[in-house]
Design a protein around this motif. Structure first.
Motif, PDB file in Angstrom:
ATOM      1  N   VAL A  24      -4.420   8.793 -15.874  1.00  0.00           N
ATOM      2  CA  VAL A  24      -4.048   7.909 -14.764  1.00  0.00           C
ATOM      3  C   VAL A  24      -5.125   7.954 -13.692  1.00  0.00           C
ATOM      4  O   VAL A  24      -5.608   9.024 -13.334  1.00  0.00           O
ATOM      5  CB  VAL A  24      -2.700   8.342 -14.165  1.00  0.00           C
ATOM      6  N   ASP A  25      -5.487   6.782 -13.190  1.00  0.00           N
ATOM      7  CA  ASP A  25      -6.377   6.702 -12.029  1.00  0.00           C
ATOM      8  C   ASP A  25      -5.488   6.869 -10.797  1.00  0.00           C
ATOM      9  O   ASP A  25      -4.832   5.930 -10.356  1.00  0.00           O
ATOM     10  CB  ASP A  25      -7.084   5.350 -12.010  1.00  0.00           C
ATOM     11  N   GLU A  26      -5.432   8.093 -10.287  1.00  0.00           N
ATOM     12  CA  GLU A  26      -4.498   8.404  -9.207  1.00  0.00           C
ATOM     13  C   GLU A  26      -4.778   7.608  -7.938  1.00  0.00           C
ATOM     14  O   GLU A  26      -3.874   7.372  -7.132  1.00  0.00           O
ATOM     15  CB  GLU A  26      -4.492   9.900  -8.914  1.00  0.00           C
ATOM     16  N   SER A  27      -5.991   7.141  -7.762  1.00  0.00           N
ATOM     17  CA  SER A  27      -6.286   6.331  -6.573  1.00  0.00           C
ATOM     18  C   SER A  27      -5.476   5.033  -6.588  1.00  0.00           C
ATOM     19  O   SER A  27      -5.137   4.503  -5.527  1.00  0.00           O
ATOM     20  CB  SER A  27      -7.785   6.042  -6.461  1.00  0.00           C
ATOM     21  N   SER A  28      -5.134   4.519  -7.781  1.00  0.00           N
ATOM     22  CA  SER A  28      -4.312   3.302  -7.841  1.00  0.00           C
ATOM     23  C   SER A  28      -2.891   3.591  -7.359  1.00  0.00           C
ATOM     24  O   SER A  28      -2.257   2.731  -6.738  1.00  0.00           O
ATOM     25  CB  SER A  28      -4.296   2.712  -9.252  1.00  0.00           C
ATOM     26  N   LEU A  29      -2.397   4.807  -7.586  1.00  0.00           N
ATOM     27  CA  LEU A  29      -1.073   5.194  -7.092  1.00  0.00           C
ATOM     28  C   LEU A  29      -1.108   5.393  -5.581  1.00  0.00           C
ATOM     29  O   LEU A  29      -0.184   4.983  -4.869  1.00  0.00           O
ATOM     30  CB  LEU A  29      -0.598   6.465  -7.794  1.00  0.00           C
ATOM     31  N   GLN A  30      -2.165   6.019  -5.093  1.00  0.00           N
ATOM     32  CA  GLN A  30      -2.309   6.217  -3.657  1.00  0.00           C
ATOM     33  C   GLN A  30      -2.390   4.881  -2.926  1.00  0.00           C
ATOM     34  O   GLN A  30      -1.867   4.739  -1.816  1.00  0.00           O
ATOM     35  CB  GLN A  30      -3.535   7.077  -3.365  1.00  0.00           C
ATOM     36  N   LYS A  31      -3.007   3.902  -3.566  1.00  0.00           N
ATOM     37  CA  LYS A  31      -3.100   2.558  -2.982  1.00  0.00           C
ATOM     38  C   LYS A  31      -1.720   1.912  -2.880  1.00  0.00           C
ATOM     39  O   LYS A  31      -1.420   1.224  -1.900  1.00  0.00           O
ATOM     40  CB  LYS A  31      -4.040   1.691  -3.824  1.00  0.00           C
ATOM     41  N   LEU A  32      -0.857   2.131  -3.875  1.00  0.00           N
ATOM     42  CA  LEU A  32       0.509   1.595  -3.813  1.00  0.00           C
ATOM     43  C   LEU A  32       1.267   2.177  -2.623  1.00  0.00           C
ATOM     44  O   LEU A  32       2.013   1.468  -1.947  1.00  0.00           O
ATOM     45  CB  LEU A  32       1.260   1.889  -5.110  1.00  0.00           C
ATOM     46  N   VAL A  33       1.052   3.463  -2.351  1.00  0.00           N
ATOM     47  CA  VAL A  33       1.695   4.108  -1.200  1.00  0.00           C
ATOM     48  C   VAL A  33       1.122   3.557   0.103  1.00  0.00           C
ATOM     49  O   VAL A  33       1.865   3.173   1.014  1.00  0.00           O
ATOM     50  CB  VAL A  33       1.542   5.644  -1.259  1.00  0.00           C
ATOM     51  N   SER A  34      -0.192   3.495   0.203  1.00  0.00           N
ATOM     52  CA  SER A  34      -0.825   3.047   1.452  1.00  0.00           C
ATOM     53  C   SER A  34      -0.525   1.576   1.751  1.00  0.00           C
ATOM     54  O   SER A  34      -0.499   1.173   2.910  1.00  0.00           O
ATOM     55  CB  SER A  34      -2.331   3.303   1.429  1.00  0.00           C
ATOM     56  N   ASN A  35      -0.261   0.777   0.710  1.00  0.00           N
ATOM     57  CA  ASN A  35       0.100  -0.631   0.910  1.00  0.00           C
ATOM     58  C   ASN A  35       1.613  -0.823   1.060  1.00  0.00           C
ATOM     59  O   ASN A  35       2.099  -1.954   1.050  1.00  0.00           O
ATOM     60  CB  ASN A  35      -0.412  -1.489  -0.252  1.00  0.00           C
ATOM     61  N   ASN A  36       2.340   0.296   1.172  1.00  0.00           N
ATOM     62  CA  ASN A  36       3.799   0.280   1.352  1.00  0.00           C
ATOM     63  C   ASN A  36       4.544  -0.447   0.235  1.00  0.00           C
ATOM     64  O   ASN A  36       5.620  -1.003   0.469  1.00  0.00           O
ATOM     65  CB  ASN A  36       4.172  -0.315   2.712  1.00  0.00           C
ATOM     66  N   LEU A  37       4.004  -0.436  -0.966  1.00  0.00           N
ATOM     67  CA  LEU A  37       4.708  -1.011  -2.111  1.00  0.00           C
ATOM     68  C   LEU A  37       5.676   0.009  -2.712  1.00  0.00           C
ATOM     69  O   LEU A  37       6.699  -0.367  -3.277  1.00  0.00           O
ATOM     70  CB  LEU A  37       3.717  -1.488  -3.167  1.00  0.00           C
ATOM     71  N   ILE A  38       5.327   1.297  -2.597  1.00  0.00           N
ATOM     72  CA  ILE A  38       6.219   2.365  -3.035  1.00  0.00           C
ATOM     73  C   ILE A  38       6.295   3.405  -1.927  1.00  0.00           C
ATOM     74  O   ILE A  38       5.389   3.507  -1.091  1.00  0.00           O
ATOM     75  CB  ILE A  38       5.757   3.021  -4.364  1.00  0.00           C
ATOM     76  N   ASN A  44       3.621  13.618 -14.195  1.00  0.00           N
ATOM     77  CA  ASN A  44       3.461  14.762 -15.083  1.00  0.00           C
ATOM     78  C   ASN A  44       2.606  14.293 -16.256  1.00  0.00           C
ATOM     79  O   ASN A  44       2.023  13.215 -16.197  1.00  0.00           O
ATOM     80  CB  ASN A  44       4.813  15.353 -15.508  1.00  0.00           C
ATOM     81  N   TYR A  45       2.519  15.051 -17.305  1.00  0.00           N
ATOM     82  CA  TYR A  45       1.609  14.680 -18.399  1.00  0.00           C
ATOM     83  C   TYR A  45       2.098  13.495 -19.221  1.00  0.00           C
ATOM     84  O   TYR A  45       1.326  12.905 -19.971  1.00  0.00           O
ATOM     85  CB  TYR A  45       1.330  15.888 -19.302  1.00  0.00           C
ATOM     86  N   ARG A  46       3.380  13.110 -19.101  1.00  0.00           N
ATOM     87  CA  ARG A  46       3.925  12.005 -19.908  1.00  0.00           C
ATOM     88  C   ARG A  46       4.328  10.770 -19.116  1.00  0.00           C
ATOM     89  O   ARG A  46       4.313   9.669 -19.653  1.00  0.00           O
ATOM     90  CB  ARG A  46       5.144  12.487 -20.690  1.00  0.00           C
ATOM     91  N   THR A  47       4.745  10.953 -17.854  1.00  0.00           N
ATOM     92  CA  THR A  47       5.287   9.825 -17.092  1.00  0.00           C
ATOM     93  C   THR A  47       4.827   9.832 -15.641  1.00  0.00           C
ATOM     94  O   THR A  47       4.403  10.857 -15.106  1.00  0.00           O
ATOM     95  CB  THR A  47       6.833   9.822 -17.094  1.00  0.00           C
ATOM     96  N   ILE A  48       4.977   8.655 -15.030  1.00  0.00           N
ATOM     97  CA  ILE A  48       4.771   8.487 -13.597  1.00  0.00           C
ATOM     98  C   ILE A  48       6.089   7.966 -13.038  1.00  0.00           C
ATOM     99  O   ILE A  48       6.638   6.982 -13.563  1.00  0.00           O
ATOM    100  CB  ILE A  48       3.668   7.459 -13.296  1.00  0.00           C
ATOM    101  N   ASN A  49       6.605   8.601 -12.016  1.00  0.00           N
ATOM    102  CA  ASN A  49       7.808   8.133 -11.329  1.00  0.00           C
ATOM    103  C   ASN A  49       7.395   7.485 -10.015  1.00  0.00           C
ATOM    104  O   ASN A  49       6.756   8.131  -9.179  1.00  0.00           O
ATOM    105  CB  ASN A  49       8.765   9.283 -11.036  1.00  0.00           C
ATOM    106  N   LEU A  50       7.755   6.213  -9.852  1.00  0.00           N
ATOM    107  CA  LEU A  50       7.458   5.482  -8.629  1.00  0.00           C
ATOM    108  C   LEU A  50       8.766   5.255  -7.883  1.00  0.00           C
ATOM    109  O   LEU A  50       9.732   4.749  -8.460  1.00  0.00           O
ATOM    110  CB  LEU A  50       6.816   4.127  -8.963  1.00  0.00           C
ATOM    111  N   TYR A  51       8.805   5.622  -6.613  1.00  0.00           N
ATOM    112  CA  TYR A  51      10.012   5.484  -5.800  1.00  0.00           C
ATOM    113  C   TYR A  51       9.872   4.273  -4.881  1.00  0.00           C
ATOM    114  O   TYR A  51       8.911   4.179  -4.109  1.00  0.00           O
ATOM    115  CB  TYR A  51      10.230   6.747  -4.964  1.00  0.00           C
ATOM    116  N   ILE A  52      10.849   3.375  -4.955  1.00  0.00           N
ATOM    117  CA  ILE A  52      10.837   2.141  -4.170  1.00  0.00           C
ATOM    118  C   ILE A  52      12.018   2.178  -3.205  1.00  0.00           C
ATOM    119  O   ILE A  52      13.146   2.459  -3.616  1.00  0.00           O
ATOM    120  CB  ILE A  52      10.945   0.903  -5.083  1.00  0.00           C
ATOM    121  N   ARG A  53      11.783   1.861  -1.961  1.00  0.00           N
ATOM    122  CA  ARG A  53      12.851   1.808  -0.966  1.00  0.00           C
ATOM    123  C   ARG A  53      13.083   0.355  -0.544  1.00  0.00           C
ATOM    124  O   ARG A  53      12.138  -0.431  -0.421  1.00  0.00           O
ATOM    125  CB  ARG A  53      12.491   2.617   0.283  1.00  0.00           C
ATOM    126  N   ASN A  54      14.355   0.020  -0.322  1.00  0.00           N
ATOM    127  CA  ASN A  54      14.755  -1.270   0.232  1.00  0.00           C
ATOM    128  C   ASN A  54      14.132  -2.455  -0.525  1.00  0.00           C
ATOM    129  O   ASN A  54      13.401  -3.253   0.030  1.00  0.00           O
ATOM    130  CB  ASN A  54      14.417  -1.343   1.720  1.00  0.00           C
TER     131      ASN A  54
END
Length: 102
Positions: A24-38, A44-54
Motif C-alpha cells: 500500500v502507498d500509505e501517502s494515498s491513505l494520508q491524503k484521504l485523511v487530510s482531504n477529510n474524506l475519511i 494490517n498485512y491483509r486489509t485496510i480499514n477506512l473509517y467514514i463519519r457522517n
C-alpha cells in the motif's frame, strides 16, 4: 463508495483487501485523511480499514487507494466491503477482479 441507504450513515466502515504481491502507498491513505474524506485508517498485512463519519444520503466518495506491485503477478483480488458500523446489515460489496502485472 456510495450511500444508497435512505438514512445518513454516521459511522461507516470500508474494508479494502490488499492484493497478494502488492504494498500500500500509505501517502494515498494520508491524503484521504487530510482531504477529510475519511476520519482515519488502520492497516494490517491483509486489509485496510477506512473509517467514514457522517456519510450523507446519495453521497459518493472517491476513495483512491494506491498500491505498488512487489513482483509480477496474475491474481484475482482487491475486494471491497462498505457498511454501516452500527447497522452491518446495510452494506455493499465490490467483488475481486483479475489483476495482471508483467
Amino acid at each position: 463508495v456510495a450511500n444508497l441507504n435512505d438514512k445518513e450513515i454516521y459511522n461507516g466502515m470500508v474494508i479494502v483487501d490488499i492484493p497478494q504481491g502488492f504494498v500500500v502507498d500509505e501517502s494515498s491513505l494520508q491524503k484521504l485523511v487530510s482531504n477529510n474524506l475519511i476520519e482515519k485508517y488502520e492497516m494490517n498485512y491483509r486489509t485496510i480499514n477506512l473509517y467514514i463519519r457522517n456519510f450523507e444520503v446519495n453521497n459518493v466518495l472517491d476513495l483512491n487507494v494506491l498500491f505498488r506491485a512487489s513482483y509480477p503477478v496474475r491474481i484475482t483480488g482487491l475486494s471491497v466491503k462498505a457498511y454501516d458500523y452500527y447497522n452491518p446489515e446495510v452494506y455493499g460489496v465490490a467483488l475481486p477482479r483479475l489483476i495482471v502485472v508483467n
